[in-house]
Design a protein around this motif. Sequence first.
Motif, PDB file in Angstrom:
ATOM      1  N   ARG A  10       0.745  -1.211   0.077  1.00 33.84           N
ATOM      2  CA  ARG A  10       0.062  -0.087  -0.045  1.00 33.84           C
ATOM      3  C   ARG A  10       0.926   1.363  -0.023  1.00 33.84           C
ATOM      4  O   ARG A  10       0.674   2.300  -0.702  1.00 33.84           O
ATOM      5  CB  ARG A  10      -0.793  -0.074   1.136  1.00 33.84           C
ATOM      6  N   ARG A  18      -8.664   2.850   2.704  1.00 33.82           N
ATOM      7  CA  ARG A  18     -10.035   2.785   1.746  1.00 33.82           C
ATOM      8  C   ARG A  18      -9.625   2.954   0.324  1.00 33.82           C
ATOM      9  O   ARG A  18     -10.634   2.080  -0.255  1.00 33.82           O
ATOM     10  CB  ARG A  18     -10.470   4.442   2.382  1.00 33.82           C
ATOM     11  N   ASP A  19      -8.377   3.223  -0.016  1.00 34.23           N
ATOM     12  CA  ASP A  19      -8.160   3.053  -1.542  1.00 34.23           C
ATOM     13  C   ASP A  19      -8.148   1.517  -1.855  1.00 34.23           C
ATOM     14  O   ASP A  19      -8.599   1.193  -2.836  1.00 34.23           O
ATOM     15  CB  ASP A  19      -6.966   3.936  -1.887  1.00 34.23           C
ATOM     16  N   ALA A  21      -9.405  -0.869  -0.008  1.00 29.52           N
ATOM     17  CA  ALA A  21     -10.577  -1.697  -0.054  1.00 29.52           C
ATOM     18  C   ALA A  21     -11.401  -1.423  -1.261  1.00 29.52           C
ATOM     19  O   ALA A  21     -11.993  -2.386  -1.872  1.00 29.52           O
ATOM     20  CB  ALA A  21     -11.256  -1.146   1.050  1.00 29.52           C
ATOM     21  N   GLN A  22     -11.389  -0.225  -1.838  1.00 29.27           N
ATOM     22  CA  GLN A  22     -12.318   0.087  -3.223  1.00 29.27           C
ATOM     23  C   GLN A  22     -11.658  -0.573  -4.059  1.00 29.27           C
ATOM     24  O   GLN A  22     -12.323  -1.336  -5.030  1.00 29.27           O
ATOM     25  CB  GLN A  22     -12.169   1.496  -3.384  1.00 29.27           C
ATOM     26  N   LEU A  23     -10.418  -0.676  -4.494  1.00 27.95           N
ATOM     27  CA  LEU A  23      -9.868  -1.368  -5.547  1.00 27.95           C
ATOM     28  C   LEU A  23      -9.903  -3.118  -5.303  1.00 27.95           C
ATOM     29  O   LEU A  23     -10.393  -3.832  -6.430  1.00 27.95           O
ATOM     30  CB  LEU A  23      -8.285  -1.228  -5.761  1.00 27.95           C
ATOM     31  N   ARG A  25     -12.649  -4.524  -3.614  1.00 27.68           N
ATOM     32  CA  ARG A  25     -13.868  -4.687  -3.523  1.00 27.68           C
ATOM     33  C   ARG A  25     -14.119  -5.396  -2.282  1.00 27.68           C
ATOM     34  O   ARG A  25     -14.955  -6.477  -2.098  1.00 27.68           O
ATOM     35  CB  ARG A  25     -14.755  -5.237  -4.720  1.00 27.68           C
ATOM     36  N   SER A  27     -14.371  -4.222   2.278  1.00 30.12           N
ATOM     37  CA  SER A  27     -14.488  -2.911   3.105  1.00 30.12           C
ATOM     38  C   SER A  27     -13.227  -2.723   3.612  1.00 30.12           C
ATOM     39  O   SER A  27     -12.124  -3.487   3.998  1.00 30.12           O
ATOM     40  CB  SER A  27     -15.550  -3.254   4.513  1.00 30.12           C
ATOM     41  N   PRO A  28     -13.082  -1.338   3.993  1.00 34.22           N
ATOM     42  CA  PRO A  28     -11.734  -0.845   4.564  1.00 34.22           C
ATOM     43  C   PRO A  28     -11.592  -1.622   6.133  1.00 34.22           C
ATOM     44  O   PRO A  28     -10.372  -1.787   6.413  1.00 34.22           O
ATOM     45  CB  PRO A  28     -11.979   0.366   5.208  1.00 34.22           C
ATOM     46  N   ALA A  51      -5.458  -7.006  -6.147  1.00 37.03           N
ATOM     47  CA  ALA A  51      -5.572  -5.780  -6.567  1.00 37.03           C
ATOM     48  C   ALA A  51      -4.306  -4.885  -6.392  1.00 37.03           C
ATOM     49  O   ALA A  51      -4.058  -4.124  -7.297  1.00 37.03           O
ATOM     50  CB  ALA A  51      -6.708  -5.002  -5.593  1.00 37.03           C
TER      51      ALA A  51
END
Length: 80
Positions: A10, A18-19, A21-23, A25, A27-28, A51
């Motif tokens: 990371r 959060r970034d 987690a979004q990539l 799919r 949760s943070p 990811a």
Amino acid sequence: MLPVQCKMARAALGLGVRDLAQLARVSPDTVARLERGEALRDKTISEIRSALEAGGIRFVADGEIAGGGPGVRIAPGTAS
């Protein structure tokens, strides 16, 4: 993937929890749990790892490089 490798990956990509987690799919909280060393389903870990690899990360196993422990490498031109 070890918790510390997730953190290193990371950081290398300049991603927040959060970034990532979004990539991936997820949760943070899931990413935070992984980085704390909590047990997650193999599929979830695979999604997070995929990811990071899509972002240019290569995971290095313990002993893969002489004298080194587990870590990460980034593809040239990936990180800023």
